[in-house]
Structures are given as structure tokens and as C-alpha cells.
Design a protein around this motif. Structure first.
Motif, PDB file in Angstrom:
ATOM      1  N   ARG A   1      32.277 -14.937  86.436  1.00 61.58           N
ATOM      2  CA  ARG A   1      31.295 -14.454  87.281  1.00 61.58           C
ATOM      3  C   ARG A   1      29.968 -15.181  87.056  1.00 61.58           C
ATOM      4  O   ARG A   1      29.647 -15.892  86.070  1.00 61.58           O
ATOM      5  CB  ARG A   1      31.015 -12.979  86.760  1.00 61.58           C
ATOM      6  CG  ARG A   1      31.952 -12.017  86.590  1.00 61.58           C
ATOM      7  CD  ARG A   1      31.536 -10.488  86.000  1.00 61.58           C
ATOM      8  NE  ARG A   1      30.700 -10.077  86.921  1.00 61.58           N
ATOM      9  CZ  ARG A   1      30.212  -8.699  87.083  1.00 61.58           C
ATOM     10  NH1 ARG A   1      30.887  -8.008  86.235  1.00 61.58           N
ATOM     11  NH2 ARG A   1      29.300  -8.219  88.082  1.00 61.58           N
ATOM     12  N   SER A   2      29.089 -15.268  88.175  1.00 61.95           N
ATOM     13  CA  SER A   2      28.011 -15.971  88.168  1.00 61.95           C
ATOM     14  C   SER A   2      26.698 -15.164  87.541  1.00 61.95           C
ATOM     15  O   SER A   2      26.725 -13.801  87.511  1.00 61.95           O
ATOM     16  CB  SER A   2      27.451 -16.089  89.709  1.00 61.95           C
ATOM     17  OG  SER A   2      26.231 -16.680  89.656  1.00 61.95           O
ATOM     18  N   ASP A   3      25.697 -15.337  87.095  1.00 61.08           N
ATOM     19  CA  ASP A   3      24.621 -15.042  86.482  1.00 61.08           C
ATOM     20  C   ASP A   3      23.593 -14.603  87.794  1.00 61.08           C
ATOM     21  O   ASP A   3      22.618 -14.405  87.244  1.00 61.08           O
ATOM     22  CB  ASP A   3      24.016 -15.632  85.180  1.00 61.08           C
ATOM     23  CG  ASP A   3      23.562 -16.927  85.580  1.00 61.08           C
ATOM     24  OD1 ASP A   3      23.565 -17.299  86.772  1.00 61.08           O
ATOM     25  OD2 ASP A   3      23.027 -17.680  84.847  1.00 61.08           O
ATOM     26  N   LYS A   4      23.988 -14.832  88.884  1.00 57.43           N
ATOM     27  CA  LYS A   4      22.928 -14.799  89.827  1.00 57.43           C
ATOM     28  C   LYS A   4      23.464 -13.491  91.002  1.00 57.43           C
ATOM     29  O   LYS A   4      24.481 -13.142  91.018  1.00 57.43           O
ATOM     30  CB  LYS A   4      22.999 -16.259  90.764  1.00 57.43           C
ATOM     31  CG  LYS A   4      22.595 -17.290  90.076  1.00 57.43           C
ATOM     32  CD  LYS A   4      22.649 -18.528  90.859  1.00 57.43           C
ATOM     33  CE  LYS A   4      22.029 -19.775  89.906  1.00 57.43           C
ATOM     34  NZ  LYS A   4      22.553 -20.785  90.488  1.00 57.43           N
ATOM     35  N   SER A   5      22.484 -13.284  91.622  1.00 57.62           N
ATOM     36  CA  SER A   5      22.450 -12.202  92.379  1.00 57.62           C
ATOM     37  C   SER A   5      23.283 -12.555  93.779  1.00 57.62           C
ATOM     38  O   SER A   5      23.340 -13.659  93.895  1.00 57.62           O
ATOM     39  CB  SER A   5      21.383 -11.369  92.847  1.00 57.62           C
ATOM     40  OG  SER A   5      20.730 -12.379  93.757  1.00 57.62           O
ATOM     41  N   ILE A   6      23.721 -11.571  94.557  1.00 60.38           N
ATOM     42  CA  ILE A   6      24.249 -12.322  95.845  1.00 60.38           C
ATOM     43  C   ILE A   6      23.376 -13.146  96.575  1.00 60.38           C
ATOM     44  O   ILE A   6      23.541 -14.039  97.127  1.00 60.38           O
ATOM     45  CB  ILE A   6      24.629 -10.735  96.864  1.00 60.38           C
ATOM     46  CG1 ILE A   6      25.871 -10.212  95.890  1.00 60.38           C
ATOM     47  CG2 ILE A   6      25.130 -11.444  98.169  1.00 60.38           C
ATOM     48  CD1 ILE A   6      26.323  -8.926  96.733  1.00 60.38           C
ATOM     49  N   LEU A   7      22.137 -12.505  96.667  1.00 60.27           N
ATOM     50  CA  LEU A   7      20.990 -13.163  97.481  1.00 60.27           C
ATOM     51  C   LEU A   7      20.742 -14.676  96.741  1.00 60.27           C
ATOM     52  O   LEU A   7      20.932 -15.524  97.484  1.00 60.27           O
ATOM     53  CB  LEU A   7      19.594 -12.468  97.295  1.00 60.27           C
ATOM     54  CG  LEU A   7      18.526 -13.195  98.017  1.00 60.27           C
ATOM     55  CD1 LEU A   7      18.685 -13.152  99.523  1.00 60.27           C
ATOM     56  CD2 LEU A   7      17.271 -12.613  97.432  1.00 60.27           C
ATOM     57  N   ASP A   8      20.870 -14.711  95.659  1.00 56.70           N
ATOM     58  CA  ASP A   8      20.789 -16.119  94.903  1.00 56.70           C
ATOM     59  C   ASP A   8      21.876 -16.848  95.434  1.00 56.70           C
ATOM     60  O   ASP A   8      21.772 -18.231  95.677  1.00 56.70           O
ATOM     61  CB  ASP A   8      20.703 -16.021  93.564  1.00 56.70           C
ATOM     62  CG  ASP A   8      19.214 -15.416  92.979  1.00 56.70           C
ATOM     63  OD1 ASP A   8      18.480 -15.703  93.717  1.00 56.70           O
ATOM     64  OD2 ASP A   8      19.197 -14.884  91.842  1.00 56.70           O
ATOM     65  N   GLY A   9      23.193 -16.340  95.346  1.00 52.83           N
ATOM     66  CA  GLY A   9      24.374 -17.041  95.571  1.00 52.83           C
ATOM     67  C   GLY A   9      24.164 -17.601  97.028  1.00 52.83           C
ATOM     68  O   GLY A   9      24.757 -18.721  97.122  1.00 52.83           O
TER      69      GLY A   9
ATOM     70  N   MET B   1      31.745 -14.008  92.376  1.00 54.59           N
ATOM     71  CA  MET B   1      31.434 -13.013  91.759  1.00 54.59           C
ATOM     72  C   MET B   1      30.025 -12.850  91.261  1.00 54.59           C
ATOM     73  O   MET B   1      29.563 -13.822  90.555  1.00 54.59           O
ATOM     74  CB  MET B   1      32.372 -12.593  90.633  1.00 54.59           C
ATOM     75  CG  MET B   1      33.912 -12.385  90.885  1.00 54.59           C
ATOM     76  SD  MET B   1      34.057 -10.764  91.841  1.00 54.59           S
ATOM     77  CE  MET B   1      33.742  -9.793  90.690  1.00 54.59           C
ATOM     78  N   GLN B   2      29.122 -12.060  91.716  1.00 48.68           N
ATOM     79  CA  GLN B   2      27.768 -12.141  91.447  1.00 48.68           C
ATOM     80  C   GLN B   2      27.314 -10.888  90.393  1.00 48.68           C
ATOM     81  O   GLN B   2      28.070 -10.278  90.418  1.00 48.68           O
ATOM     82  CB  GLN B   2      26.829 -12.365  92.706  1.00 48.68           C
ATOM     83  CG  GLN B   2      27.356 -13.293  93.760  1.00 48.68           C
ATOM     84  CD  GLN B   2      27.037 -14.551  93.258  1.00 48.68           C
ATOM     85  OE1 GLN B   2      28.113 -15.279  93.302  1.00 48.68           O
ATOM     86  NE2 GLN B   2      25.942 -15.112  92.859  1.00 48.68           N
ATOM     87  N   THR B   3      26.267 -11.071  90.251  1.00 49.88           N
ATOM     88  CA  THR B   3      25.716  -9.961  89.298  1.00 49.88           C
ATOM     89  C   THR B   3      25.708  -8.363  89.920  1.00 49.88           C
ATOM     90  O   THR B   3      25.991  -7.675  89.495  1.00 49.88           O
ATOM     91  CB  THR B   3      24.386 -10.272  88.644  1.00 49.88           C
ATOM     92  OG1 THR B   3      23.438 -10.366  89.800  1.00 49.88           O
ATOM     93  CG2 THR B   3      24.412 -11.264  87.855  1.00 49.88           C
ATOM     94  N   ASN B   4      25.494  -8.507  91.157  1.00 50.58           N
ATOM     95  CA  ASN B   4      25.387  -7.105  92.015  1.00 50.58           C
ATOM     96  C   ASN B   4      26.453  -7.073  93.053  1.00 50.58           C
ATOM     97  O   ASN B   4      26.422  -6.500  94.128  1.00 50.58           O
ATOM     98  CB  ASN B   4      24.011  -7.283  92.675  1.00 50.58           C
ATOM     99  CG  ASN B   4      23.615  -8.178  93.593  1.00 50.58           C
ATOM    100  OD1 ASN B   4      24.465  -9.251  93.571  1.00 50.58           O
ATOM    101  ND2 ASN B   4      22.419  -7.928  94.470  1.00 50.58           N
TER     102      ASN B   4
END
Lengths: 325, 194
Positions: free
Chosen positions: B45-53, B178-181
Motif C-alpha cells: 500500500r502506498s501512503d498516498k491518496s489516489i490523487l497523489d498517485g 493500492m492507495q490510502t483511499n
């Protein structure tokens, strides 16, 4: 039939005016802009009517346009031959309507409204390409053909040929004894009174009536967010939040302009009803998967901050088992 | 004609400092076969949101620009969860010139919003969830987008194909992110709402 349409058209001139006046008269920045936006497609027509409307009317005869419109509606392709008796009736109707219309010449706004309604018939029988004629919309090209109706206007159901709703909205807006619904391809659904055939509402949709950079549509003055989102999104002096067409919008409090879509909602889950189409895949947030895993008896689906329990066999939504927001 | 338009925005975004975050989302899929189904929900999992990704991905500059223009940045940075089928830059490059030009016009912002929302599904639908749904559905699974349209997921060999309401087909390529949201599935074609 033609007489009826012409009579309805004439009646609509008077019947539509109070509603139009009401809309325009509210003068609220938001709503006013919204209405202007919706009628943006008609802006050119308005402009034409205002600039050269009177002389244009005299030269071309708007009454004839109504008759032409009627013809194109009555006969697919707009190329039907009329009997002599029908032509006599037609001329008599023309004279009758011309007299009524002449009596209103002093009112430019009425002329404009009349022009709007009769406008689609402009191309009428002459010079209308077969492809457009088949659409029965008065020979207007795509993109212009669905902008001519407004709240308060009485219409003929047949005029709405080709105005089917996007399928996603069929469950929400379906024809009944009270209302029927049509879509204008511009982001609005028309709600039409089944008895009077008067358009009683324009329902804005995501990307149409609700669009970033546009003024919030009329009728959304009150805070209306679903309960589960109220702690996250609440009005401030700078921004306020409104819910519509399954999205939550952030609106600039000063200008009334939609600045952002802050959340998209599914908006189609209701306990006791069947699971809507499109939820074939398990979609729970990772942290709830151990507690709510699909079984032979029950399945679980997430939407709009809630986890719903669904009977696997009947596909009926049984309960909200967890509220996440 | 349209490629330069999208690519200009891509260049602008790249200039912000882009890192390829796709690799952060785990490597369980096979990028060569588009075997998204082999990606697992347990992917890193990334520690970023979908937007950041999306905005930091080297291959989603056009999408990032579209999301911004559509006014959906707060949505994809919000709590979600959402599942985003993310067309890569090559997908935008395949759009007809008139379509791209039309979507980028200021007056088309509403259509652009609907278009982007038609790539978003509510909840977290992992590659594994998709694979199971297709199997359970005897070869296909329906997904309701938040733009109001429906997508159909099917298999083609090992790959998962997403079909839009117009019959257009996109192939899921690479591993899910996989993002945070939520989760992001990269696709090679822009989906049309209707």
C-alpha cells in the motif's frame, strides 16, 4: 392534431409567461446564472430575436413555422402530402393564430418565447436533410435540437422524441401517472406534468447542471448533505457544501460558483430494495473485510459511507451493518 | 492535433517533479500480460491518496490534468474509498483529435467531469475482487461508475477487459496501485460514458 398543437402553442405563450417571469424575477445570483447557463444554447436565438426579431417576424411569418413544425412532427421525415381539406384547415389555423399573435406584438418577450417554440420548425419541410428530418425535431442539428424547452412551457409528448434518460437514471426518474421525465443532453432532466404536459422542473445532473465553474443551480439554497457527510463538510463563511445528483459540491459562498466536487456518491442503495446493477464485485474497504466477508447466505457491499448486507439469493438489501463515515 | 494538447499538460505536470508511483503499488500483476487478476489485495500500500498517485505517476499526466480540470481533485484526495480505472497517457493519445479538443474546451467542463467520474467506482474493488466477480458472474461482472454509467469486466486470456457503455474496450495493464483511499487500475483506453 395540428389545430391542437397550434392551440397549445398559443396557449403556452400565455401560460409559460408567469413561470418564466417568476424564474427571471427572483434575481438571485446563483439561480439567475444557472438559468442563463442552461439556456445558453438558446442565447443565440434570444439574441437573434432581440436584434432582428420584429422585422424577421414580418418577413418570414412565424405562424407558418408552427405549422411547418407540426407537419414535421406529424409525418416522419416531414414530407407528408396533405389533402386539400387538410390544407384548408391548416390555412384557417394559420389565420387564427396570426390574429392572436398580432395581438401580442407589443410584447417582445412573448415574441421571443414564441420564436423559441416555433424555432425548431424553421427548417421544417424545406431543405431538411433526411437524417435530421427523421429525428422529428424540426430539422435542428444535433446539439441544438434539445435546448428549446423551459420550465413553465407546455409541450407535446411527441416533441420529446429522442429525449430518453440516461439508463443510470431510469430507476430514479420513471414515467408515472403524475410525471414523465425526459433528458435534454445538456445535463438536465425535464420533469413534465403528465396531465397538463407542462414542464414543471429541470433536474440538474453531474457534469451538466452541476459543473465546476458554473453557478449552483436554483433550488439548492439550503444545506442538504446526507447525514453521514455533515461532520466532514459544513458551511463556512468562505465555502458551503451542497448535495445533488450523487455528488457533494464545494461552492464559493461569495460568488455562488461551484468550485469543486468533493465527493462522489452512489446514491442508489436502499434497505429493502434490490441491490442495484453494478455491484457484482466485492468492494469493502480493506479494514472491514475480515468482519464482513461474503458467504453463501449474505454478501456485503459498500456505498456512500455504509456497508450493506445483501441476501445472496434474493439480492435484497437487508440492512446497513456498518456506517463508516 | 490532440496529442500536443494533452502532452503540453503532461509536460507541465512532469515539470512539477514526477516520480513513477506505479511501482509503489506492488508488483503482483504481470505487466506484460495485463494480468491484473493475479494482483492481490495484499499488494503493498502506498501512503498516498489516489490523487497523489495519479498526479505523481509518470504515465498519467493527461489523466491528472483531466481530474484537475474536472474539479475532482478533492474527491480523489478525500476519504473514499474509490476504485479508479486510470487511462494512461497513451490511452489519451488514442482519442480522436476532435474528442480531445472538445473535452479540453472550457465549456465542456461538465462533460469532462462526467467522463472522469465514469472511470470511478465506489468502494475498493481490487484486482482479486474483479477476478472473483467475473468468475462468479460466469464470465462477466458489472460495475456501476459514479458518473452514472456501467462498466462490464470480462476476461481475455489472463487479462481483464473493461467495456464501457459505448462498447469501447480497455485492458487493465500492470499491477493495481493500492492507495490510502482506494485502488487504481491502469487501463490502456479512455472509457466513454455512453
Amino acid at each position: 392534431m395540428r389545430k391542437l398543437i397550434i392551440a397549445v402553442g398559443a396557449l403556452a405563450i400565455t401560460s409559460a409567461m408567469p413561470a418564466l417571469a417568476e424564474k427571471g424575477g427572483k434575481g438571485e445570483g446563483k439561480g439567475g446564472q444557472s438559468q442563463s447557463r442552461h439556456h445558453g444554447g438558446n442565447g443565440g436565438k434570444h439574441g437573434q430575436a432581440e436584434q432582428g426579431g420584429k422585422s424577421d417576424l414580418r418577413q418570414r411569418g412565424k405562424v407558418a413555422k408552427v405549422a411547418k413544425h407540426d407537419r414535421s412532427l406529424g409525418a416522419p421525415g416531414g414530407s407528408r402530402d396533405y389533402t386539400q381539406a387538410e390544407r384548408k384547415d391548416f390555412k384557417r389555423d394559420e389565420r387564427s393564430l396570426r390574429q392572436r399573435f398580432d395581438g401580442r406584438r407589443g410584447d417582445n418577450s412573448q415574441q421571443r418565447r414564441f420564436d423559441e417554440r416555433s424555432g425548431p420548425a424553421h427548417a421544417g419541410l424545406q431543405g431538411c436533410p433526411p437524417g435530421l428530418a427523421k429525428k422529428n425535431n424540426g430539422c435542428l442539428p444535433p446539439g441544438q435540437a434539445k435546448r428549446d424547452f423551459s420550465v413553465g412551457q407546455r409541450i407535446q409528448p411527441a416533441w420529446f422524441s429522442g429525449y430518453a434518460l440516461p439508463t443510470a437514471y431510469n430507476d430514479l426518474y420513471y414515467d408515472s401517472d403524475e410525471y414523465y421525465y425526459r433528458y435534454n443532453d445538456e445535463g438536465y432532466i425535464y420533469r413534465v406534468d403528465s396531465g397538463s404536459n407542462m414542464i414543471t422542473a429541470l433536474i440538474p445532473l453531474l457534469g451538466g447542471g452541476f459543473s465546476v465553474g458554473q453557478a449552483l443551480p436554483q433550488g439548492f439554497g439550503a444545506y442538504n448533505l446526507p447525514t453521514q457527510y455533515r461532520d466532514n463538510y459544513y458551511d463556512t463563511n468562505e465555502d458551503y457544501y451542497r448535495y445533488g445528483d450523487n455528488a457533494i459540491y464545494r461552492v464559493n459562498a461569495g460568488s455562488g460558483v461551484i468550485e469543486s466536487v468533493v465527493a462522489l456518491l452512489a446514491g442508489n442503495m436502499n434497505v429493502g430494495q434490490a441491490l442495484p446493477s453494478g455491484y457484482d464485485a466485492y468492494n469493502l474497504p480493506m479494514e472491514y473485510r475480515d468482519d464482513y466477508a461474503d458467504t453463501d447466505e449474505d454478501m456485503y457491499r459498500y456505498a456512500d459511507g455504509n456497508i450493506y448486507q445483501v441476501d445472496t439469493k434474493t439480492q435484497i438489501i437487508q440492512a446497513i451493518v456498518k456506517m463508516l463515515v | 492535433m490532440h496529442r500536443p494538447v494533452w502532452n503540453l499538460t503532461a509536460a507541465g505536470l512532469l515539470a512539477l517533479g514526477v516520480t513513477a508511483c506505479q511501482q509503489e503499488g506492488g508488483q503482483s500483476g504481470d505487466p506484460n500480460t495485463g494480468n491484473a487478476a493475479s494482483g492481490t489485495a495484499a499488494a503493498a500500500r502506498s501512503d498516498k491518496s489516489i490523487l497523489d498517485g495519479v498526479t505523481q505517476s509518470a504515465e498519467h499526466s493527461s489523466l491528472a490534468n483531466a481530474v484537475k480540470a474536472a474539479g475532482l481533485t478533492e474527491t480523489l484526495a478525500g476519504s473514499g474509498p474509490y476504485t479508479l480505472f486510470a487511462p494512461n497517457d497513451a490511452a489519451f493519445g488514442k482519442l480522436p483529435a476532435e474528442t480531445s479538443t472538445g473535452l479540453l474546451a472550457p465549456e465542456a467542463k461538465g462533460r469532462l467531469t462526467t467522463l472522469v467520474a465514469s472511470h470511478i467506482v465506489t468502494g475498493l474493488v481490487t484486482a482479486d475482487d474483479l477476478a472473483k466477480a467475473i468468475e462468479r458472474g460466469k464470465g462477466k461482472a458489472m460495475l456501476a461508475t459514479l458518473g452514472g454509467s456501467q462498466l462490464t469486466a470480462t476476461r481475455s486470456g489472463e487479462a481483464v477487459i473493461i467495456t464501457d457503455g459505448s462498447g469501447g474496450q480497455a485492458r487493465i495493464s500492470g499491477a493495481e496501485m493500492m492507495q490510502t483511499n482506494g485502488v487504481v487500475h491502469v487501463i490502456d483506453t479512455v472509457l466513454m460514458p455512453k
